[in-house]
Design an enzyme around this catalytic site. Sequence first.
Site, mmCIF file in Angstrom:
data_model
loop_
_atom_site.group_PDB
_atom_site.id
_atom_site.type_symbol
_atom_site.label_atom_id
_atom_site.label_comp_id
_atom_site.label_asym_id
_atom_site.label_seq_id
_atom_site.Cartn_x
_atom_site.Cartn_y
_atom_site.Cartn_z
ATOM 1 N N SER A 93 16.813 5.318 -5.178
ATOM 2 C CA SER A 93 15.904 4.590 -6.067
ATOM 3 C C SER A 93 15.927 5.203 -7.465
ATOM 4 C CB SER A 93 14.473 4.639 -5.511
ATOM 5 O OG SER A 93 14.405 4.033 -4.252
ATOM 6 N N CYS B 210 10.227 1.415 2.536
ATOM 7 C CA CYS B 210 11.238 0.467 3.002
ATOM 8 C C CYS B 210 12.640 1.034 2.887
ATOM 9 C CB CYS B 210 11.129 -0.852 2.241
ATOM 10 S SG CYS B 210 11.236 -0.648 0.451
ATOM 11 N N TRP C 16 0.801 -1.225 0.000
ATOM 12 C CA TRP C 16 0.000 0.000 0.000
ATOM 13 C C TRP C 16 0.835 1.276 0.000
ATOM 14 C CZ3 TRP C 16 1.660 2.671 4.151
ATOM 15 C CH2 TRP C 16 2.160 1.948 5.250
ATOM 16 N N LYS D 203 -2.299 -8.691 -7.516
ATOM 17 C CA LYS D 203 -3.126 -8.571 -6.321
ATOM 18 C C LYS D 203 -2.596 -7.381 -5.516
ATOM 19 C CE LYS D 203 -2.606 -10.021 -2.356
ATOM 20 N NZ LYS D 203 -2.916 -8.683 -1.775
ATOM 21 N N PRO D 204 -3.266 -6.226 -5.638
ATOM 22 C CA PRO D 204 -2.815 -5.048 -4.894
ATOM 23 C C PRO D 204 -3.250 -5.126 -3.439
ATOM 24 C CG PRO D 204 -4.810 -4.516 -6.098
ATOM 25 C CD PRO D 204 -4.448 -5.942 -6.455
ATOM 26 N N GLU E 21 11.069 -8.407 -2.408
ATOM 27 C CA GLU E 21 11.594 -7.131 -1.913
ATOM 28 C C GLU E 21 10.948 -6.927 -0.559
ATOM 29 O OE1 GLU E 21 11.771 -3.779 -0.504
ATOM 30 O OE2 GLU E 21 10.430 -3.111 -2.104
#
Length: 479
Positions: A443, A286, A152, A176-177, A252
């Site tokens: 990132s 994260c 999320w 599948k969110p 991850e």
Amino acid sequence: MIPTTPTDLFIDGTWRKAANAGTFQVEDPATQQVIAEVADADVEDAKAAAAAAAAALPAWSRRPPRERAEILRRAYELVIGAKEQLAALITAENGKARADAEAEVVYAAEFFRWYSEEAVRIDGHLSLSPAGDKRIIEISQPVGVALLLTPWNLPAAMITRKVAPALAAGCSVVVKPSWQTPLTALFLARLLAEAGVPAGVVNVVPTSRDVTVTAELVADGPVRALSFTGSTRVGSALLAQAAERVLKTSMELGGNAPFLVFEDADIDAAVAGALVAKMRHNAEACTAANRFYVHRSVHDEFVSRLADGLSALEVAPGTVPSVQVGPMASASTRDTLAEAVQSAVDSGGRVVLGGSAPDGTGYYFPPTLIDDVPPNAPVLGHELFGPVAPIVSFDTEDEAISMANSTEMGLGSYVYTQDLRRGLGVAERLESGMVGLNTGVFSDPAAPFGGIKQSGIGREGGRHGIHEFLETKYIATQW
């Protein structure tokens, strides 16, 4: 205003209700109001999605790479064109500030552009065997149907980072969110269909039955690859399930990123980097800086200036243009942060800023700074996933590296020093898959994203990401 978006399941190119007609509610964490009722997939729906992906796989995998690339390129353009709508959806269901949501959309779109370019660069290898008796031909082929499980906290980017390389490789997918943020996923499904993705190649099945639906798809059926972003606890359980069928997996998982500030650091840059590394995406990432290790000689200055920077951040609904910090995504996230602060204090830490959730509507938690945290404090041993920054002092480089590595996590790390030799040396010694050296953001769609130890398996992004969805075949022949 929340943009109009589909709320049904997307299976085999069509929008449909759940087989049992069930729905679940999506909440705005700023208002605690229900903003949508979304179709709640059950096992029957999940199996239908996997069957549709399997049926679409042969034609899609045989599609010329250039054609797959052009579809991904169109998807990039459509996502950029819908930036305002997608950002509004992200803020509504996730809570993050609008500026962060817009930045996420641009980041998410870049995965479509990057893998549109990688789709035409899937290569192989030809060689003569050492004995000279045969030719060794190596080719790469799509692994098959991929199950993509997304979280999320970045509801757009965590989908595109998986979908883009999977489609570029020639795989079909079931997404599948998270049940907390399904609207963004469904909007992306609509854009992918508009971009020309054939029916069945991308299927999206939001569900409140995460465990049951996922277990069924992993245990039986056409799924051959599993890609998951989320907690280490859940990832470990999924790996155990996937092992039963020897599925190809990429994970991850959680982070516990240390942020090291040495005595020769540019303090202006270190504070600016800390604010970004800690606070972007509501600190619910994260990659967020989780533990701050600061050399004793610059400790007081760094803490004072970081406190000033954190206190200047505006906390309010993410829809307010000037806001930098929106509500946490859920009540449980907010409450866990309060428990973490109390744990730090119980260990001897001193709250410099923030520390408790305000009264009123919304799942808010203020930017919080805790100084004088002992190196062995339990709060340093787990991912905080929110705007709480514990500070620990150190005296030597070896001490800092030892403390930074004293975790089972190994996703990202941050290092601030003006000595390039030291910086690169420390980066090599840190036990993490990624290091930001004098930068608060590492990132990038063109770079390999992933961790070591309990932070994951495999890499997403860059030239590595597409290989999570490819298998190598060896052909022996003579001529």
